[in-house]
Design a protein around this motif. Structure first.
Motif, PDB file in Angstrom:
ATOM      1  N   ALA A 210      14.570 -12.603  29.057  1.00  0.00           N
ATOM      2  CA  ALA A 210      15.554 -11.519  28.993  1.00  0.00           C
ATOM      3  C   ALA A 210      15.169 -10.330  29.867  1.00  0.00           C
ATOM      4  O   ALA A 210      15.962  -9.398  30.022  1.00  0.00           O
ATOM      5  CB  ALA A 210      15.726 -11.059  27.543  1.00  0.00           C
ATOM      6  N   LEU A 211      13.971 -10.365  30.460  1.00  0.00           N
ATOM      7  CA  LEU A 211      13.501  -9.258  31.279  1.00  0.00           C
ATOM      8  C   LEU A 211      13.989  -9.393  32.714  1.00  0.00           C
ATOM      9  O   LEU A 211      14.328 -10.490  33.173  1.00  0.00           O
ATOM     10  CB  LEU A 211      11.965  -9.215  31.262  1.00  0.00           C
ATOM     11  CG  LEU A 211      11.285  -9.062  29.895  1.00  0.00           C
ATOM     12  CD1 LEU A 211       9.770  -9.157  30.052  1.00  0.00           C
ATOM     13  CD2 LEU A 211      11.670  -7.744  29.243  1.00  0.00           C
ATOM     14  N   SER A 212      14.008  -8.278  33.422  1.00  0.00           N
ATOM     15  CA  SER A 212      14.309  -8.308  34.857  1.00  0.00           C
ATOM     16  C   SER A 212      13.094  -8.859  35.605  1.00  0.00           C
ATOM     17  O   SER A 212      11.990  -8.939  35.050  1.00  0.00           O
ATOM     18  CB  SER A 212      14.648  -6.906  35.355  1.00  0.00           C
ATOM     19  OG  SER A 212      13.532  -6.040  35.200  1.00  0.00           O
ATOM     20  N   TRP A 213      13.292  -9.213  36.884  1.00  0.00           N
ATOM     21  CA  TRP A 213      12.191  -9.821  37.624  1.00  0.00           C
ATOM     22  C   TRP A 213      10.984  -8.904  37.761  1.00  0.00           C
ATOM     23  O   TRP A 213       9.844  -9.354  37.581  1.00  0.00           O
ATOM     24  CB  TRP A 213      12.685 -10.303  38.996  1.00  0.00           C
ATOM     25  CG  TRP A 213      13.295 -11.665  38.926  1.00  0.00           C
ATOM     26  CD1 TRP A 213      14.612 -12.002  39.045  1.00  0.00           C
ATOM     27  CD2 TRP A 213      12.599 -12.896  38.685  1.00  0.00           C
ATOM     28  NE1 TRP A 213      14.795 -13.351  38.894  1.00  0.00           N
ATOM     29  CE2 TRP A 213      13.572 -13.929  38.673  1.00  0.00           C
ATOM     30  CE3 TRP A 213      11.265 -13.227  38.467  1.00  0.00           C
ATOM     31  CZ2 TRP A 213      13.237 -15.256  38.462  1.00  0.00           C
ATOM     32  CZ3 TRP A 213      10.937 -14.561  38.261  1.00  0.00           C
ATOM     33  CH2 TRP A 213      11.915 -15.554  38.261  1.00  0.00           C
ATOM     34  N   PRO A 214      11.150  -7.630  38.078  1.00  0.00           N
ATOM     35  CA  PRO A 214       9.960  -6.759  38.101  1.00  0.00           C
ATOM     36  C   PRO A 214       9.256  -6.689  36.753  1.00  0.00           C
ATOM     37  O   PRO A 214       8.019  -6.692  36.680  1.00  0.00           O
ATOM     38  CB  PRO A 214      10.537  -5.396  38.511  1.00  0.00           C
ATOM     39  CG  PRO A 214      11.787  -5.710  39.249  1.00  0.00           C
ATOM     40  CD  PRO A 214      12.346  -6.917  38.567  1.00  0.00           C
ATOM     41  N   GLU A 215      10.040  -6.654  35.666  1.00  0.00           N
ATOM     42  CA  GLU A 215       9.443  -6.619  34.327  1.00  0.00           C
ATOM     43  C   GLU A 215       8.747  -7.932  34.000  1.00  0.00           C
ATOM     44  O   GLU A 215       7.717  -7.950  33.316  1.00  0.00           O
ATOM     45  CB  GLU A 215      10.522  -6.304  33.285  1.00  0.00           C
ATOM     46  CG  GLU A 215      11.077  -4.881  33.379  1.00  0.00           C
ATOM     47  CD  GLU A 215      12.235  -4.659  32.427  1.00  0.00           C
ATOM     48  OE1 GLU A 215      12.936  -5.649  32.112  1.00  0.00           O
ATOM     49  OE2 GLU A 215      12.456  -3.503  32.001  1.00  0.00           O
ATOM     50  N   ARG A 216       9.296  -9.055  34.478  1.00  0.00           N
ATOM     51  CA  ARG A 216       8.657 -10.355  34.259  1.00  0.00           C
ATOM     52  C   ARG A 216       7.289 -10.420  34.939  1.00  0.00           C
ATOM     53  O   ARG A 216       6.316 -10.929  34.364  1.00  0.00           O
ATOM     54  CB  ARG A 216       9.548 -11.482  34.787  1.00  0.00           C
ATOM     55  CG  ARG A 216      10.810 -11.723  33.983  1.00  0.00           C
ATOM     56  CD  ARG A 216      11.582 -12.903  34.550  1.00  0.00           C
ATOM     57  NE  ARG A 216      12.817 -13.143  33.820  1.00  0.00           N
ATOM     58  CZ  ARG A 216      13.649 -14.161  34.061  1.00  0.00           C
ATOM     59  NH1 ARG A 216      13.371 -15.012  35.030  1.00  0.00           N
ATOM     60  NH2 ARG A 216      14.752 -14.318  33.343  1.00  0.00           N
ATOM     61  N   ILE A 217       7.226  -9.916  36.166  1.00  0.00           N
ATOM     62  CA  ILE A 217       5.957  -9.929  36.898  1.00  0.00           C
ATOM     63  C   ILE A 217       4.924  -9.059  36.190  1.00  0.00           C
ATOM     64  O   ILE A 217       3.762  -9.462  36.017  1.00  0.00           O
ATOM     65  CB  ILE A 217       6.180  -9.450  38.343  1.00  0.00           C
ATOM     66  CG1 ILE A 217       7.080 -10.442  39.091  1.00  0.00           C
ATOM     67  CG2 ILE A 217       4.843  -9.282  39.072  1.00  0.00           C
ATOM     68  CD1 ILE A 217       7.489  -9.977  40.471  1.00  0.00           C
ATOM     69  N   LEU A 218       5.345  -7.872  35.755  1.00  0.00           N
ATOM     70  CA  LEU A 218       4.432  -6.990  35.029  1.00  0.00           C
ATOM     71  C   LEU A 218       3.988  -7.609  33.708  1.00  0.00           C
ATOM     72  O   LEU A 218       2.811  -7.517  33.331  1.00  0.00           O
ATOM     73  CB  LEU A 218       5.109  -5.639  34.778  1.00  0.00           C
ATOM     74  CG  LEU A 218       5.335  -4.738  35.998  1.00  0.00           C
ATOM     75  CD1 LEU A 218       6.109  -3.494  35.598  1.00  0.00           C
ATOM     76  CD2 LEU A 218       3.992  -4.355  36.630  1.00  0.00           C
ATOM     77  N   ASP A 219       4.914  -8.258  33.010  1.00  0.00           N
ATOM     78  CA  ASP A 219       4.585  -8.902  31.738  1.00  0.00           C
ATOM     79  C   ASP A 219       3.587 -10.042  31.952  1.00  0.00           C
ATOM     80  O   ASP A 219       2.645 -10.223  31.161  1.00  0.00           O
ATOM     81  CB  ASP A 219       5.867  -9.430  31.085  1.00  0.00           C
ATOM     82  CG  ASP A 219       5.602 -10.103  29.753  1.00  0.00           C
ATOM     83  OD1 ASP A 219       5.396  -9.384  28.763  1.00  0.00           O
ATOM     84  OD2 ASP A 219       5.588 -11.351  29.716  1.00  0.00           O
ATOM     85  N   TYR A 220       3.777 -10.801  33.022  1.00  0.00           N
ATOM     86  CA  TYR A 220       2.890 -11.920  33.357  1.00  0.00           C
ATOM     87  C   TYR A 220       1.462 -11.428  33.592  1.00  0.00           C
ATOM     88  O   TYR A 220       0.499 -11.965  33.019  1.00  0.00           O
ATOM     89  CB  TYR A 220       3.456 -12.628  34.587  1.00  0.00           C
ATOM     90  CG  TYR A 220       2.550 -13.642  35.229  1.00  0.00           C
ATOM     91  CD1 TYR A 220       2.325 -14.882  34.638  1.00  0.00           C
ATOM     92  CD2 TYR A 220       1.938 -13.380  36.449  1.00  0.00           C
ATOM     93  CE1 TYR A 220       1.504 -15.822  35.240  1.00  0.00           C
ATOM     94  CE2 TYR A 220       1.122 -14.310  37.060  1.00  0.00           C
ATOM     95  CZ  TYR A 220       0.900 -15.522  36.453  1.00  0.00           C
ATOM     96  OH  TYR A 220       0.094 -16.443  37.058  1.00  0.00           O
TER      97      TYR A 220
END
Length: 362
Positions: A210-220
């Motif tokens: 459900a996150l945006s791509w920048p948020e996905r990268i940061l979450d990863y």
């Protein structure tokens, strides 16, 4: 170069055969095989950890008082049921036939299904790949990105204050076991007695999709921060010392003195002459570091931070006697190791074109 590559590819065949043969022979004497695992679960005697030190195996079995062949824990069970279990796991055939059937299937990359999971071995490995690729790839890149420049700088500044205090950090990092540092990081920063800054489970958050791509990268990378920090401590320490000693050894040679006498700058001497010679030993250690980071090196880290990767899969498969997964992962990683070793040899020629493997026997 083409002849050398062909020889190396052909040598991979007997190497893989030897690895699989030795492993298969050892497995014949391992206690508590998959049939006994099933019988233990039926009898309610626990799993593999309860039977890991037990005697006997699925290939040796035992004799009852009447002289009939039986597995441990098979008393009172229908012999037809035991025979069906043997057929299901492939133990109704002679060991030699099983071995060559396994090799023929593996040559076609047909690894079959897991004994205790309703999934093919390939699908199971692919399911665990993201964790192992993340840990192995990033730890290799980060450790080499830190170690090589630091090692070169320490060699150039040998004996200086910079060399002394960085050596202290490197020695401390080398002395502290990775798993111990991982536990310390977990207690300090992952919801222990102090701070709750980083997650302690999984590679991504539950709402990752459900996150945006920048948020996905940061979450990863948020999830990978503690595992990578724990692993990079000992990894960069070893490579840093290796790099420094390799460059020091080359800097003290006569050709460096000659290059300086001809008026070359220190930078020209370092990167034009010393670099390609000193880097050869570092490249030689890359295959082992690469495979270790992907598999064995991450086992304890995966356990501590609840990351379900190939290291944990292999460990659990050995305990559960899931030989289909054990042999498949062994074959795949042996093949990857041989290929990476060949690639590292070819990299030699990129760093030092004077090396000609075609003139060598191997």
């Amino acid at each position: 170069m083409g002849a050398y590559i062909l020889r190396r590819l052909l040598l991979m065949i007997p190497t893989l055969f030897g690895i699989m043969a030795i492993s298969f022979i050892v497995i014949q004497f391992a206690p508590g095989g998959p049939v006994e695992q099933v019988l233990a679960r039926i009898a309610g005697e626990g799993g593999s950890m309860d039977r890991i030190s037990g005697g006997g195996s699925d290939f040796s079995g035992g004799l009852d008082q009447g002289g009939d062949f039986k597995y441990r824990g098979a008393q009172g069970l229908d012999p037809a049921f035991i025979a069906k279990l043997e057929e299901q796991f492939g133990f109704d055939k002679p060991p030699l036939e099983r071995f060559f059937t396994m090799l023929w299937n593996y040559a076609r990359f047909d690894f079959g299904d897991s004994y205790f999971r309703d999934i093919s071995v390939i699908d199971l490995i692919l399911e665990k790949m993201p964790v192992s690729i993340s840990l192995g790839l990033w730890i290799t890149l980060i450790s080499y990105a830190i170690s090589i420049p630091l090692g070169i700088r320490k060699a150039v500044k040998d004996g200086s204050a910079f060399d002394v205090w960085t050596s202290g950090i490197v020695i401390v990092g080398y002395a502290i076991p990775g798993f111990l540092f991982a536990i310390l990081l977990m207690v300090l920063f992952a919801g222990g007695s102090f701070f709750d800054w980083f997650p302690l489970r999984g590679l991504t958050s539950e709402n990752w999709h459900a996150l945006s791509w920048p948020e996905r990268i940061l979450d990863y990378f948020w999830h990978l921060t503690l595992p990578l920090t724990a692993m990079v401590l000992s990894a960069f320490a070893t490579t840093t010392l290796l790099t420094k000693n390799s460059f020091l050894d080359e800097i003290r040679k006569q050709y460096v003195v000659t290059a300086r006498a001809k008026g070359l700058s220190e930078r020209q001497v370092l990167y034009g002459h010393v670099f390609r010679n000193a880097m050869l030993i570092i490249i030689a250690g890359f295959p082992g570091a690469f495979i270790s980071a992907f598999f064995t090196g991450s086992l304890l880290i995966e356990n501590i931070f609840s990351l379900d990767g190939l290291g944990l899969l292999g460990f659990r498969s050995v305990l559960d006697r899931d030989y289909a997964v054990v042999f498949a992962t062994l074959y795949i990683f042996s093949l990857i190791g041989l290929v990476v070793s060949l690639i590292s040899d070819l990299t030699y020629t990129l760093i030092d074109p004077r090396i000609d493997f075609d003139r060598r026997d191997v």
